[in-house]
Design an enzyme around this catalytic site. Structure first.
Site, PDB file in Angstrom:
ATOM      1  N   HIS A 200      46.979  -2.527  35.729  1.00  0.00           N
ATOM      2  CA  HIS A 200      47.979  -3.446  35.928  1.00  0.00           C
ATOM      3  C   HIS A 200      47.739  -4.840  35.303  1.00  0.00           C
ATOM      4  O   HIS A 200      48.822  -5.526  34.607  1.00  0.00           O
ATOM      5  CB  HIS A 200      48.524  -3.327  37.370  1.00  0.00           C
ATOM      6  CG  HIS A 200      49.114  -2.078  37.757  1.00  0.00           C
ATOM      7  ND1 HIS A 200      48.401  -1.298  38.297  1.00  0.00           N
ATOM      8  CD2 HIS A 200      50.487  -1.704  37.519  1.00  0.00           C
ATOM      9  CE1 HIS A 200      49.246  -0.244  38.476  1.00  0.00           C
ATOM     10  NE2 HIS A 200      50.375  -0.572  38.011  1.00  0.00           N
ATOM     11  N   ARG A 307      58.688  -4.406  38.705  1.00  0.00           N
ATOM     12  CA  ARG A 307      57.777  -3.996  39.785  1.00  0.00           C
ATOM     13  C   ARG A 307      57.695  -5.151  40.773  1.00  0.00           C
ATOM     14  O   ARG A 307      57.186  -6.141  40.585  1.00  0.00           O
ATOM     15  CB  ARG A 307      56.222  -4.211  38.853  1.00  0.00           C
ATOM     16  CG  ARG A 307      56.199  -2.989  38.059  1.00  0.00           C
ATOM     17  CD  ARG A 307      54.902  -3.068  37.336  1.00  0.00           C
ATOM     18  NE  ARG A 307      54.580  -1.919  36.636  1.00  0.00           N
ATOM     19  CZ  ARG A 307      54.575  -1.757  35.348  1.00  0.00           C
ATOM     20  NH1 ARG A 307      55.115  -2.742  34.457  1.00  0.00           N
ATOM     21  NH2 ARG A 307      54.002  -0.574  34.830  1.00  0.00           N
ATOM     22  N   ARG A 343      62.095  -1.571  41.809  1.00  0.00           N
ATOM     23  CA  ARG A 343      61.368  -0.298  42.290  1.00  0.00           C
ATOM     24  C   ARG A 343      60.787  -1.015  43.851  1.00  0.00           C
ATOM     25  O   ARG A 343      60.359  -2.100  43.809  1.00  0.00           O
ATOM     26  CB  ARG A 343      60.024  -0.026  41.245  1.00  0.00           C
ATOM     27  CG  ARG A 343      59.295   1.014  41.879  1.00  0.00           C
ATOM     28  CD  ARG A 343      58.087   1.504  40.958  1.00  0.00           C
ATOM     29  NE  ARG A 343      57.275   0.572  40.922  1.00  0.00           N
ATOM     30  CZ  ARG A 343      56.202   0.676  40.026  1.00  0.00           C
ATOM     31  NH1 ARG A 343      56.229   1.506  39.227  1.00  0.00           N
ATOM     32  NH2 ARG A 343      55.145  -0.353  39.862  1.00  0.00           N
ATOM     33  N   GLU A 442      55.992  10.536  38.639  1.00  0.00           N
ATOM     34  CA  GLU A 442      54.684  10.277  38.140  1.00  0.00           C
ATOM     35  C   GLU A 442      53.373  11.020  38.857  1.00  0.00           C
ATOM     36  O   GLU A 442      52.404  10.747  38.569  1.00  0.00           O
ATOM     37  CB  GLU A 442      54.597   8.670  38.380  1.00  0.00           C
ATOM     38  CG  GLU A 442      54.648   8.274  39.719  1.00  0.00           C
ATOM     39  CD  GLU A 442      54.681   6.695  39.812  1.00  0.00           C
ATOM     40  OE1 GLU A 442      54.105   5.914  38.677  1.00  0.00           O
ATOM     41  OE2 GLU A 442      55.053   6.046  40.783  1.00  0.00           O
ATOM     42  N   ASN A 465      52.044   6.325  33.081  1.00  0.00           N
ATOM     43  CA  ASN A 465      50.723   5.666  33.633  1.00  0.00           C
ATOM     44  C   ASN A 465      50.029   6.495  34.463  1.00  0.00           C
ATOM     45  O   ASN A 465      48.910   6.820  34.279  1.00  0.00           O
ATOM     46  CB  ASN A 465      50.830   4.075  33.780  1.00  0.00           C
ATOM     47  CG  ASN A 465      51.624   3.257  32.890  1.00  0.00           C
ATOM     48  OD1 ASN A 465      51.873   3.688  31.730  1.00  0.00           O
ATOM     49  ND2 ASN A 465      52.041   2.429  33.246  1.00  0.00           N
ATOM     50  N   ASP A 466      50.728   6.656  35.337  1.00  0.00           N
ATOM     51  CA  ASP A 466      50.148   7.340  36.548  1.00  0.00           C
ATOM     52  C   ASP A 466      50.179   9.144  36.225  1.00  0.00           C
ATOM     53  O   ASP A 466      49.204   9.802  36.389  1.00  0.00           O
ATOM     54  CB  ASP A 466      50.832   7.202  37.880  1.00  0.00           C
ATOM     55  CG  ASP A 466      50.307   5.987  38.458  1.00  0.00           C
ATOM     56  OD1 ASP A 466      49.020   5.733  38.737  1.00  0.00           O
ATOM     57  OD2 ASP A 466      51.289   5.186  38.873  1.00  0.00           O
ATOM     58  N   ARG A 476      42.685   5.664  36.021  1.00  0.00           N
ATOM     59  CA  ARG A 476      43.561   4.775  34.635  1.00  0.00           C
ATOM     60  C   ARG A 476      42.745   3.647  34.431  1.00  0.00           C
ATOM     61  O   ARG A 476      42.987   3.113  33.395  1.00  0.00           O
ATOM     62  CB  ARG A 476      44.867   4.760  34.984  1.00  0.00           C
ATOM     63  CG  ARG A 476      45.215   3.923  36.122  1.00  0.00           C
ATOM     64  CD  ARG A 476      46.786   3.915  36.524  1.00  0.00           C
ATOM     65  NE  ARG A 476      47.602   2.893  35.853  1.00  0.00           N
ATOM     66  CZ  ARG A 476      48.818   2.697  36.238  1.00  0.00           C
ATOM     67  NH1 ARG A 476      49.432   3.430  37.174  1.00  0.00           N
ATOM     68  NH2 ARG A 476      49.380   1.569  35.807  1.00  0.00           N
ATOM     69  N   CYS A 513      59.387   5.176  31.610  1.00  0.00           N
ATOM     70  CA  CYS A 513      59.178   3.793  31.823  1.00  0.00           C
ATOM     71  C   CYS A 513      57.494   3.531  31.716  1.00  0.00           C
ATOM     72  O   CYS A 513      57.112   2.261  31.918  1.00  0.00           O
ATOM     73  CB  CYS A 513      59.575   3.366  33.111  1.00  0.00           C
ATOM     74  SG  CYS A 513      58.882   3.849  34.581  1.00  0.00           S
TER      75      CYS A 513
HETATM   76  C1  PEP Z   1      53.582   4.389  35.393  1.00  0.00           C
HETATM   77  O1  PEP Z   1      52.887   4.772  36.334  1.00  0.00           O
HETATM   78  O2  PEP Z   1      53.771   4.766  34.577  1.00  0.00           O
HETATM   79  C2  PEP Z   1      54.406   3.009  36.079  1.00  0.00           C
HETATM   80  C3  PEP Z   1      55.429   2.618  35.308  1.00  0.00           C
HETATM   81  O3  PEP Z   1      54.077   2.428  37.148  1.00  0.00           O
HETATM   82  P1  PEP Z   1      52.995   1.444  37.306  1.00  0.00           P
HETATM   83  O4  PEP Z   1      52.210   1.419  35.855  1.00  0.00           O
HETATM   84  O5  PEP Z   1      53.328   0.335  37.920  1.00  0.00           O
HETATM   85  O6  PEP Z   1      51.958   2.463  38.276  1.00  0.00           O
HETATM   86 MG    MG Z   2      53.035   4.266  38.355  1.00  0.00          MG
END
Ligand code: PEP
Ligand code: MG
Length: 592
Positions: A200, A307, A343, A442, A465-466, A476, A513
């Site tokens: 993050h 976020r 979110r 996710e 991402n997740d 990650r 996203c």
């Molecule tokens: C993701 O997981 O792709 C996402 C957009 O949320 P975050 O990166 O905040 O976990």
């Molecule tokens: Mg996520």
């Protein structure tokens, strides 16, 4: 011995590209807040000198706090700056000052040790208090104590407020709360020993357009005082004390990049569509109301992902309903009637508050995170839901639920939304009673049951991402296995295609996203998999639009077909990279 800059030899290190761009400049070593406390005996004749050092440190620390307060007020607002008023009160507390002076006289020890002993005594007292607000003030006292210690020992403070010129920030690692506290105008680039592409802290760097390279392993050990650093956020390279030849070479890359960005900017007001007119919906991801303003300026459809944990991290607290409401309403108003997707809280994983979760988890990303935390703490969740609902009276708001892995979570969250509505009705507050509720896709479980989720949700948002970390079982933020974190993996692409098919069959709006949505290389491939809606860092939006105008639907079909024949992620990566490079360099040649 102070070395002459010319004598220092160049050293190149390879890490993970995390945010595009080239940066070069002096190094700022970011220190975390642990402070070592020196202990030694002080003779009676030297005690006055110890007390003088203490009083001077108090004054220096006060002026530091004043400066931070000013910066925070300017960048975040007067309300956030108010946190530092509590710090000032601690520094002016007569009882605390007298206790330290008494300790110096009675213990015969140095003032660092005495400050430490007195503040620890106060901290253990705070710890036992019933009152949550007062207990939380312990954080202020800890921060003040660390600042005093740093001041007494002559070490630099960890913040960036005192940088007199912009520098490259180097750190072993960087947490989202560290990043939230940085003054980004003073940071040329970021280089860290650990971390992954979608941690993050990196996402925040990318959002503000700061080049970053992570996973450089032992970069911080290799640096000495006065070193300069060049970072290449495209290729993931860091060069300590770059030679004139290297600077010249990177200078050329930088010039090319700037030329491209100028072209991109000159087209930023053109519609978002492919060369043959296929419309693309581009939304922005945002962490702060300021980023929403930027996103709206660059012509986004709205905010695809806000976020909310960012406010919690910035204030290192659970903000009240009014504090949250003010943050959301400010953003909703800046969106000027465009949709804002808020979110719900996604704390956990690498987003932690001090003292928030006392129990250390072996697998934080698979643990007490996001919707799991909220459903176990309905009181915290209801505060947030009421704040979001109240903000919905001022514009177009949608609610997005993170880390869904079963339908029960969506149903329970919707029940709590109804409960929050009932409370607001009783209070006579306004809100949008038809507010849309979507869920993040996710987790692999959400992919597998997305047909069931489609019956409960009003829209989907795919958090790649997740999804990549859970599908491929690759943490990650762990740089040791970062080479396995591959969004180009066929397992990821097939999952995405499945979700797109289901969403399209159910006529359910779906947006990608995760960070790949802001990576122009991925754009034609994601479109070929069935998506036409993307939410990306505002800083990447103009580049996405620029690239989109350089390919057609026929290109999309071809690249998707070709990618399906590839068995290895590296082959897919090469395929989309070659396609992107060819189109962009063609565009640059035509313009020149
Ligand atoms: C993701 O997981 O792709 C996402 C957009 O949320 P975050 O990166 O905040 O976990
Ligand atoms: Mg996520």
């Amino acid at each position: 011995m102070i070395q002459n800059k010319k004598e220092k030899s160049e050293l190149m290190l390879f890490g993970i590209p995390a945010s595009p761009g080239i940066a070069h400049g002096p190094v700022f070593r970011f220190l975390h807040d642990e402070v070592k406390v020196a202990t030694y005996h002080v003779s009676e004749s030297d005690q006055e000198e110890e007390i003088r050092r203490f009083l001077e440190a108090l004054e220096v620390t006060k002026s530091e706090i004043r400066k931070i307060r000013e910066d925070v007020a300017k960048n975040l607002g007067e309300k956030e700056a108010g946190i530092f008023d509590a710090h000032m009160l601690v520094l002016e507390d007569r009882a605390l000052i007298d206790d330290v002076i008494k300790e110096v006289k009675e213990s015969g020890e140095n003032v660092e040790k005495c400050v430490h002993r007195v503040t620890e005594k106060y901290l253990s007292f705070f710890d036992q208090l019933e009152d949550k607000y007062l207990r939380e003030r312990a954080v202020d006292l800890r921060d003040i104590s660390n600042r005093l210690q740093r001041c007494l020992s002559g070490t630099t403070a960890s913040g960036t407020a005192f940088l007199d010129e912009p520098k490259i920030l180097v750190s072993e690692d960087l947490t989202p709360s560290d990043t939230a506290a940085l003054d980004r105008s003073k940071i040329l680039g970021i280089a860290t020993d650990s971390g992954g592409q979608t941690s993050h802290a990196v996402i925040m760097a990318r959002a503000s357009g700061v080049p970053a390279v992570v996973g450089l392993r032992n970069l911080s050990d290799k640096l000495s005082d006065g070193d300069e650093l060049l970072i290449d956020g495209f290729e993931g390279v860091a060069i300590i004390n770059p030679s004139e030849t290297t600077l010249f070479r990177y200078g050329k890359v930088d010039v090319q990049r700037h030329r491209l960005l100028k072209l991109v900017e000159s087209e930023s007001n053109l519609p978002s569509q492919t060369a043959d007119g296929k419309k693309i919906n581009i939304w922005a991801n945002a962490d702060t109301p300021q980023e929403v303003e930027k996103a709206i300026e660059c012509g986004c459809l709205g905010v695809g992902l806000f976020r909310t944990e960012s406010l919690f991290l910035r204030t290192n607290s659970l903000p009240t309903e009014d504090q949250q409401y003010e943050d959301y309403v400010r953003m909703v108003k800046s969106a000027n009637g465009k949709t804002v997707t808020i979110r719900t809280l996604d704390l956990g994983g690498d987003k932690l508050l001090d003292g928030w979760n006392q129990q250390k988890e072996a697998n934080p990303f698979m643990g007490f995170r996001a919707i799991r935390y909220c459903l176990s703490n309905p009181n915290v969740f209801l505060v947030q839901l009421r704040a979001i609902l109240r903000a919905s009276a001022h514009g177009n708001v949608r609610i997005l639920l993170p880390m869904i892995s079963g339908i029960g979570e969506v149903i329970r969250a919707k029940e709590l939304i109804t409960e929050a509505m009932d409370e607001l009705k009783e209070r006579g507050e306004k809100f949008d009673s038809l507010i849309k509720v979507g869920c993040m896709i996710e987790t692999p479980a959400a992919v597998a049951i997305c047909d069931l989720l489609a019956e409960e949700a009003d829209f989907f948002s795919i958090g790649t991402n997740d999804l990549v970390q859970y599908l491929l079982a690759v943490d990650r933020v762990n740089n040791e296995i970062a080479f396995l974190y591959e969004p180009h993996h066929p397992a990821v692409l097939r999952s995405l295609k499945h979700v797109a098919n289901i969403a399209n069959t159910h006529d359910l709006p779906v947006t990608v996203c995760g960070e790949i949505a802001g990576d122009p290389h991925f754009l034609p491939l994601l479109m070929g998999l069935g998506f036409d809606s993307f939410s990306a860092s505002a800083s990447m939006v103009p580049e996405l639009k620029f690239f989109a105008r350089r390919f057609s639907q026929e290109d999309i079909l071809k690249i998707t077909k070709d990618s399906e024949k590839k068995k290895r992620p590296s082959e897919v990566k090469q395929l989309i990279k070659d396609f992107h490079e060819a189109r962009v360099s063609e565009a640059s040649v035509v313009q020149n």
